[in-house]
Design a protein around this motif. Sequence first.
Motif, PDB file in Angstrom:
ATOM      1  N   GLU A   7       0.815  -1.199  -0.032  1.00 21.30           N
ATOM      2  CA  GLU A   7       0.050   0.084   0.033  1.00 21.30           C
ATOM      3  C   GLU A   7       0.738   1.345   0.076  1.00 21.30           C
ATOM      4  O   GLU A   7       1.489   1.547   1.010  1.00 21.30           O
ATOM      5  CB  GLU A   7      -1.014   0.066   0.997  1.00 21.30           C
ATOM      6  CG  GLU A   7      -1.965   1.136   1.344  1.00 21.30           C
ATOM      7  CD  GLU A   7      -3.057   0.973   1.960  1.00 21.30           C
ATOM      8  OE1 GLU A   7      -3.410   1.838   2.765  1.00 21.30           O
ATOM      9  OE2 GLU A   7      -3.316  -0.237   2.410  1.00 21.30           O
ATOM     10  N   GLY A   8       1.026   1.751  -0.911  1.00 22.98           N
ATOM     11  CA  GLY A   8       1.878   2.828  -1.264  1.00 22.98           C
ATOM     12  C   GLY A   8       3.246   2.525  -1.038  1.00 22.98           C
ATOM     13  O   GLY A   8       3.704   1.825  -1.960  1.00 22.98           O
ATOM     14  N   ASN A   9       3.963   2.991  -0.149  1.00 22.44           N
ATOM     15  CA  ASN A   9       5.423   2.791  -0.012  1.00 22.44           C
ATOM     16  C   ASN A   9       5.550   1.841   1.413  1.00 22.44           C
ATOM     17  O   ASN A   9       6.680   1.672   2.070  1.00 22.44           O
ATOM     18  CB  ASN A   9       6.291   4.207   0.347  1.00 22.44           C
ATOM     19  CG  ASN A   9       5.737   4.970   1.652  1.00 22.44           C
ATOM     20  OD1 ASN A   9       4.457   4.588   2.040  1.00 22.44           O
ATOM     21  ND2 ASN A   9       6.794   5.569   2.155  1.00 22.44           N
ATOM     22  N   ILE A  10       4.501   1.042   1.746  1.00 20.33           N
ATOM     23  CA  ILE A  10       4.712   0.095   2.719  1.00 20.33           C
ATOM     24  C   ILE A  10       4.211  -1.524   2.256  1.00 20.33           C
ATOM     25  O   ILE A  10       3.161  -1.420   1.505  1.00 20.33           O
ATOM     26  CB  ILE A  10       3.631   0.565   3.823  1.00 20.33           C
ATOM     27  CG1 ILE A  10       4.146   2.034   4.424  1.00 20.33           C
ATOM     28  CG2 ILE A  10       3.864  -0.394   5.000  1.00 20.33           C
ATOM     29  CD1 ILE A  10       3.036   2.567   5.366  1.00 20.33           C
ATOM     30  N   VAL A  11       5.061  -2.151   2.505  1.00 13.04           N
ATOM     31  CA  VAL A  11       4.832  -3.825   2.529  1.00 13.04           C
ATOM     32  C   VAL A  11       4.732  -4.289   3.694  1.00 13.04           C
ATOM     33  O   VAL A  11       5.453  -4.018   4.604  1.00 13.04           O
ATOM     34  CB  VAL A  11       6.129  -4.225   1.502  1.00 13.04           C
ATOM     35  CG1 VAL A  11       5.956  -5.396   1.391  1.00 13.04           C
ATOM     36  CG2 VAL A  11       6.326  -3.478   0.040  1.00 13.04           C
ATOM     37  N   ASN A  13       6.932  -5.522   8.600  1.00  9.82           N
ATOM     38  CA  ASN A  13       6.563  -4.127   7.984  1.00  9.82           C
ATOM     39  C   ASN A  13       7.715  -3.514   7.449  1.00  9.82           C
ATOM     40  O   ASN A  13       8.848  -3.398   7.863  1.00  9.82           O
ATOM     41  CB  ASN A  13       5.818  -3.257   9.150  1.00  9.82           C
ATOM     42  CG  ASN A  13       4.694  -3.831   9.566  1.00  9.82           C
ATOM     43  OD1 ASN A  13       3.740  -4.168   8.969  1.00  9.82           O
ATOM     44  ND2 ASN A  13       4.580  -3.909  11.072  1.00  9.82           N
ATOM     45  N   ILE A  14       7.749  -3.343   6.061  1.00 12.87           N
ATOM     46  CA  ILE A  14       8.834  -2.741   5.479  1.00 12.87           C
ATOM     47  C   ILE A  14       8.253  -1.409   4.819  1.00 12.87           C
ATOM     48  O   ILE A  14       7.246  -1.217   4.147  1.00 12.87           O
ATOM     49  CB  ILE A  14       9.453  -3.584   4.207  1.00 12.87           C
ATOM     50  CG1 ILE A  14       9.555  -4.929   4.927  1.00 12.87           C
ATOM     51  CG2 ILE A  14      10.636  -2.905   4.005  1.00 12.87           C
ATOM     52  CD1 ILE A  14       9.909  -6.095   3.795  1.00 12.87           C
ATOM     53  N   HIS A  15       9.000  -0.334   5.413  1.00 13.65           N
ATOM     54  CA  HIS A  15       8.651   0.995   4.830  1.00 13.65           C
ATOM     55  C   HIS A  15       9.723   1.608   3.910  1.00 13.65           C
ATOM     56  O   HIS A  15      10.905   1.486   4.387  1.00 13.65           O
ATOM     57  CB  HIS A  15       8.546   2.102   6.137  1.00 13.65           C
ATOM     58  CG  HIS A  15       7.449   1.761   7.016  1.00 13.65           C
ATOM     59  ND1 HIS A  15       5.990   2.417   7.063  1.00 13.65           N
ATOM     60  CD2 HIS A  15       7.476   0.799   8.024  1.00 13.65           C
ATOM     61  CE1 HIS A  15       5.531   1.859   7.955  1.00 13.65           C
ATOM     62  NE2 HIS A  15       6.033   1.044   8.370  1.00 13.65           N
ATOM     63  N   PHE A  16       9.428   2.112   2.814  1.00 10.56           N
ATOM     64  CA  PHE A  16      10.380   2.674   1.902  1.00 10.56           C
ATOM     65  C   PHE A  16      10.068   4.215   1.644  1.00 10.56           C
ATOM     66  O   PHE A  16       9.020   4.856   1.679  1.00 10.56           O
ATOM     67  CB  PHE A  16      10.173   2.171   0.466  1.00 10.56           C
ATOM     68  CG  PHE A  16      10.231   0.641   0.461  1.00 10.56           C
ATOM     69  CD1 PHE A  16      11.954   0.202  -0.049  1.00 10.56           C
ATOM     70  CD2 PHE A  16       9.537  -0.396   0.542  1.00 10.56           C
ATOM     71  CE1 PHE A  16      11.986  -1.191  -0.063  1.00 10.56           C
ATOM     72  CE2 PHE A  16       9.732  -1.916   0.461  1.00 10.56           C
ATOM     73  CZ  PHE A  16      11.188  -2.154   0.253  1.00 10.56           C
TER      74      PHE A  16
END
Length: 157
Positions: A97-101, A131-134
């Motif tokens: 979702e957007g920049n979050i995996v 949770n991975i935020h880019f």
Amino acid sequence: MYLRTFFSLLITTIVLTIAGYFFVVKVIFGKEIPLAPCSMVVSDGKFINDNYKRYQFNGVVTLWLKNNMITVFGVYDTNEGKKKLTRNLLLDNVKTEGNIVTGTVKSINISPSDQVDDNGNFFSAKDERLNIHFKKIKKGEYLVMINNNWISSCKEN
């Protein structure tokens, strides 16, 4: 008559050029997460493991988002000495979702060459959320935060 047609075509051309530019920048170059494997090189990283023991890690962590996998390869250095760490995490229920995996760790595969005795978890244990935020830094390079406790830069391969 010809002057009005000329200006109409000129304005139309300018508007289409600007719209095309924003389309190319946003859609083609504006991806929020890496599509290719993305590697983080860790040098002299000082951490605390699941058993609250200090260790130092030197190695590479690669995010394979298309394959729902994270690979870890490096040297795990504790008071007991240096040991090779070779593992991969397979993810399940992956959502972007957007920049979050986000996803759940389906399994942790430990290579036979892995020498780290404790089965401490690198990032998350089996069946735990990940949770991975880019945050895009520039083309092909991202700032990555994993589970709010691991921050590194990541370069697409």
